[in-house]
Design a protein around this motif. Sequence first.
Motif, short mmCIF file in Angstrom:
data_model
loop_
_atom_site.label_atom_id
_atom_site.label_comp_id
_atom_site.label_asym_id
_atom_site.label_seq_id
_atom_site.Cartn_x
_atom_site.Cartn_y
_atom_site.Cartn_z
N SER A 159 0.84 -1.20 0.00
CA SER A 159 0.00 0.00 0.00
C SER A 159 0.87 1.24 0.00
O SER A 159 0.57 2.24 -0.67
CB SER A 159 -0.91 0.02 1.24
N ASP A 160 1.98 1.17 0.73
CA ASP A 160 2.88 2.31 0.80
C ASP A 160 3.47 2.62 -0.58
O ASP A 160 3.51 3.77 -1.02
CB ASP A 160 3.98 1.96 1.82
N CYS A 162 2.16 1.77 -3.47
CA CYS A 162 1.05 2.25 -4.32
C CYS A 162 0.77 3.72 -4.03
O CYS A 162 0.57 4.52 -4.95
CB CYS A 162 -0.21 1.42 -4.08
N GLN A 163 0.74 4.07 -2.75
CA GLN A 163 0.46 5.44 -2.33
C GLN A 163 1.49 6.40 -2.91
O GLN A 163 1.16 7.41 -3.52
CB GLN A 163 0.53 5.50 -0.80
N ARG A 164 2.77 6.03 -2.75
CA ARG A 164 3.84 6.94 -3.17
C ARG A 164 3.92 7.07 -4.68
O ARG A 164 4.23 8.12 -5.19
CB ARG A 164 5.19 6.47 -2.60
N GLY A 166 1.35 6.26 -6.89
CA GLY A 166 0.05 6.42 -7.55
C GLY A 166 -0.41 5.16 -8.29
O GLY A 166 -1.10 5.25 -9.30
N THR A 194 -7.22 -1.69 2.67
CA THR A 194 -6.13 -0.78 2.31
C THR A 194 -6.69 0.61 2.00
O THR A 194 -7.86 0.76 1.64
CB THR A 194 -5.33 -1.32 1.10
N GLU A 195 -5.81 1.60 2.12
CA GLU A 195 -6.21 2.99 1.88
C GLU A 195 -5.87 3.44 0.47
O GLU A 195 -5.94 4.62 0.16
CB GLU A 195 -5.54 3.91 2.91
N VAL A 196 -5.46 2.47 -0.40
CA VAL A 196 -5.18 2.85 -1.79
C VAL A 196 -6.25 2.24 -2.69
O VAL A 196 -6.94 1.30 -2.28
CB VAL A 196 -3.77 2.40 -2.25
N GLY A 222 -10.83 1.19 -1.38
CA GLY A 222 -9.86 2.29 -1.27
C GLY A 222 -10.58 3.58 -0.92
O GLY A 222 -11.76 3.55 -0.56
N PRO A 223 -9.88 4.71 -1.05
CA PRO A 223 -10.50 5.99 -0.68
C PRO A 223 -11.77 6.21 -1.51
O PRO A 223 -11.75 6.01 -2.73
CB PRO A 223 -9.45 7.03 -1.04
N ARG A 226 -11.71 8.21 -4.93
CA ARG A 226 -10.98 7.53 -6.04
C ARG A 226 -11.71 6.28 -6.48
O ARG A 226 -11.78 5.95 -7.65
CB ARG A 226 -9.55 7.17 -5.59
#
Length: 361
Positions: A159-160, A162-164, A166, A194-196, A222-223, A226
Amino acid sequence: MWVDLTESNPTRAGFAYPPDLLRAMADPRALSYEPYPFGMAAARAAVAADCLRRGATVDPAQVVLTASTSEAYAWLFKLLCDPDDRVLVPRPSYPLFEHLTRLEAVYAEPYELEYHGRWRIDFDSLARAAAAGARAILVVSPNNPTGSYVTRRELARLSDICQRSGLALIVDEVFADYPLDAPEDRVTDVALATEVLAFTLGGLSKTAGLPQLKLGWIVAGGPAARRDEALRSLELIADSYLSVSTPVQVAAGELLARGGAVREQIHARVRLNLEALRRAAAAFRACEVLTCEGGWYAVVRVPAHRTEDELVLELLERERILVHPGYFFDFPREAYVVVSMLLPPEAFADATGRMLRLASD
Ligand SMILES: Cc1ncc(COP(=O)(O)O)c(C=O)c1O
């Protein structure tokens, strides 16, 4: 007699399917056609309700029905990628990725799984693969054929990344209902965890042993902003195909409920076969059954004094046994064989016993 230890079609493996299992498909409601891009509300609700078995609370609005997991991949590549974009895929894994990506004009860039008593994601190789630019990370959990689940720690790192960068996360969980030596901290229904932007894939093909019915699904997570934006774009894609048949949608609730009996038979058999394979392999010091956390396949490390091709051909010629060589799944080195654990226990024990003997020879 030939023995096919690559058999992955549950309808050919001697399970007892209730003869009237498909009766709900003859429901007169299936005589009228009312297309919905993401599928009929009752069928989406049935898929969402089925996720509760694993403790996952899914809103039916997050569920998109497809004709198969393969189609789900195709739609997600259309959604997330432009031609020539790349998606990151595990290695070793499911050989179909090469075709599924190229058919959508995108490229599969491998990241490595490494075996240290269990198969883990090699995050250095993932970072290298991601550095050249990609749209999504694909994870198969449990993976075909390594059987490895994604763990909570791995998911946090995925997830980290993916977050960084995109990236979206696509997690194929078609085998999630078949835990074997599964780690305590495994995660299923990842799109909810997950948050992505993330998509979980599943289908009747594996969860109810019904590949012929052609019903798969995507759960989007995800969020919220999005996720909903992705669902709006996915709706146009789904509406362009409307590929899920009405009878299977009308029957989805009953198929998911009664398919549990087929799943239990498959699960019990796979457990039994894995135990038998372990016991048999214990007598051959040169062979090792690798840790299998879930799914339908076992990986056996065998002596490399023959090439995998030589071993597979010798097994065919001398023992009339068909197995998959490791290179079929892009194992990093020789020699491995992959066997499906779907066959009836007697046939499985006999064939794998002969395979171990010949491989150790
Ligand atoms: C990891 C994995 N995903 C997806 C599929 C295909 O599923 P479906 O029949 O829903 O396309 C398979 C089939 O073997 C598989 O091994």
